[in-house]
Enzyme design. Structure first.
Site, PDB file in Angstrom:
ATOM      1  N   SER A  63       0.792  -1.234   0.000  1.00  0.00           N
ATOM      2  CA  SER A  63       0.000   0.000   0.000  1.00  0.00           C
ATOM      3  C   SER A  63       0.823   1.282   0.000  1.00  0.00           C
ATOM      4  CB  SER A  63      -0.945   0.014   1.200  1.00  0.00           C
ATOM      5  OG  SER A  63      -2.015  -0.864   0.982  1.00  0.00           O
ATOM      6  N   LYS A  66       0.171   3.810  -2.678  1.00  0.00           N
ATOM      7  CA  LYS A  66      -0.874   4.835  -2.647  1.00  0.00           C
ATOM      8  C   LYS A  66      -0.321   6.255  -2.592  1.00  0.00           C
ATOM      9  CE  LYS A  66      -4.225   1.608  -0.909  1.00  0.00           C
ATOM     10  NZ  LYS A  66      -4.454   0.674   0.193  1.00  0.00           N
ATOM     11  N   SER A 118      -6.019   3.760   4.066  1.00  0.00           N
ATOM     12  CA  SER A 118      -5.513   2.828   3.061  1.00  0.00           C
ATOM     13  C   SER A 118      -6.647   2.160   2.283  1.00  0.00           C
ATOM     14  CB  SER A 118      -4.624   1.763   3.716  1.00  0.00           C
ATOM     15  OG  SER A 118      -3.655   1.296   2.820  1.00  0.00           O
ATOM     16  N   LYS A 226       3.398   6.426   5.263  1.00  0.00           N
ATOM     17  CA  LYS A 226       2.454   5.455   4.705  1.00  0.00           C
ATOM     18  C   LYS A 226       2.989   4.063   4.936  1.00  0.00           C
ATOM     19  CE  LYS A 226      -1.247   4.177   2.646  1.00  0.00           C
ATOM     20  NZ  LYS A 226      -1.282   3.030   3.595  1.00  0.00           N
TER      21      LYS A 226
END
Length: 392
Positions: A63, A66, A118, A226
């Protein structure tokens, strides 16, 4: 031989001065032991690598992908657009913000749901809104990452990071992506958000950022981050933190456990803050090469040096400025602009004895060190003087 208190004090003072400066060997020995398969630590201003472990190896990002979706959407979409969520987005696998088919959501809110919680469904909704479908969005995002951000070893097949064998990047590319994206105020705002009230069509809640260093007791200087996880990628993290002396980006990939990924990240940040300082050469600084040709710097040149390290600057006959550390490693290199003949008349007195003008604390540190040495020597001389007086 009996030493006077002043001599003892001066000796202790000198010992403190010289023992406080780690050698290159000592600094290398202090490098953190990182367990994640791949990791990198960079200076966020210059992009200079301060620590590396297989940082150019091809990896699965999960993720952390992203971040790319977010900055691409921010720069290429209208944040006030109202996005209609598709059935395809509503049925996304993995972590979601529980969008409903037909639900209408502002693009900025989708980016917030994408980054903070997320949300894979938010990622698909963003891709379909901007490019029509996930495949076209991925192609366009890859072009953006290569041409605009400068990534060389990244290829994404989706906007969320769910596993695909062709969805790959490197720790170095992710650090460069974080560096680029964090310069955007909107991205930085979302990247730094610890929690956000979420009022969805069927899901009302408070989103909490999944990056644990932003949670209850944030890491000192924490700006944003993140996280990611799929079984094939392990645990992944990208983290930006800043303190007075330097801004740092740490990326860790394929940690076996969540705890390991955060432990490695903290080790990297602690190492960077303890051992490095960010500096810059000011724009407009003038230089002469060995043949007397004059050059100037058209923009600030950033680099990171080891704490207490003496650096040197050199200009070759082609006008390339190189900043080197005391062990000969290159810290920064930048082409200078030649000073035109008509301009020489105006700046001649300013460049008669050219010295580089450094930003932040480099000159201050050197002057402080000289003052400390001088003070210690003065103490020794005073002690010697009183000793001679006593003898007479």
């Amino acid at each position: 031989m009996k030493k006077t208190p002043l001599i003892l004090a001066a000796s202790f003072f000198l010992g403190m001065i010289f023992s406080s400066e780690p050698s290159a060997e000592e600094l290398s020995a202090n490098e953190p032991a990182i367990e994640s398969e791949s990791a990198v630590l960079i200076d966020a201003d210059s992009g200079q690598i301060l620590y590396s472990k297989k940082s150019d190896a091809e990896m699965y990002p999960a993720s952390v992908t992203k971040m790319a979706t977010a900055i691409y959407a921010i720069e290429n979409g209208n944040l006030d657009d109202i996005v209609t969520v598709s059935e395809n987005a509503r049925n996304a696998d993995g972590t979601r913000v529980y969008l409903e088919a037909g639900e209408q959501v502002p693009l900025k809110k989708l980016i917030q749901g994408l980054m903070i919680n997320s949300g894979n469904d938010a990622g698909i909704a963003i891709a379909e809104h901007i490019s029509g479908n996930v495949e076209t969005f991925s192609k366009e995002m890859n072009e953006f990452l290569e041409k605009k951000v400068g990534l060389e070893d990244t290829h994404f097949t989706n906007p969320h990071g769910l596993f695909d064998p062709n969805h790959v990047t490197t720790a170095e590319d992710l650090a460069a992506l974080t560096q680029y994206a964090s310069q955007n105020e909107i991205f930085r705002e979302i990247f730094s958000t610890a929690e956000l009230k979420w009022d969805g069509e069927t899901w009302d809640t408070t989103l909490h950022n999944h990056h644990k260093l932003l949670q209850a007791t944030p890491y000192e200087g924490m700006v944003g981050g993140k996280n990611g996880y799929v079984s094939q990628s392990g645990f992944t993290l990208s983290t930006l933190a800043e303190r007075e002396n330097i801004r740092l980006i740490a990326v860790t990939l394929n940690a076996k456990t969540d705890r390991m990924s955060y432990k490695d990240t903290v080790k990297l940040l602690d190492y960077g803050f303890a051992n490095f300082t960010s500096e810059f050469v000011a724009s407009g600084t003038y230089y002469k090469d060995q043949e007397g040709q004059e050059f100037t710097l058209d923009e600030p040149l950033y680099y990171a040096r080891k704490t207490h390290e003496t650096i040197s600057a050199d200009v070759d006959t082609s006008g390339n400025l190189t900043i080197d550390g005391e062990d000969g490693r290159e810290l920064a290199k930048h082409p200078l602009d030649p000073v035109k003949a008509e301009k020489n008349k105006l700046v001649k007195s300013a460049v008669a004895d050219v010295e580089p003008v450094f930003g932040k604390s480099v000159l201050h540190d050197h002057l402080k060190f000289i003052v400390m040495i001088s003070f210690a020597v003065a103490l020794l001389l005073v002690g010697y003087f009183f000793r001679q007086v006593r003898r007479s």
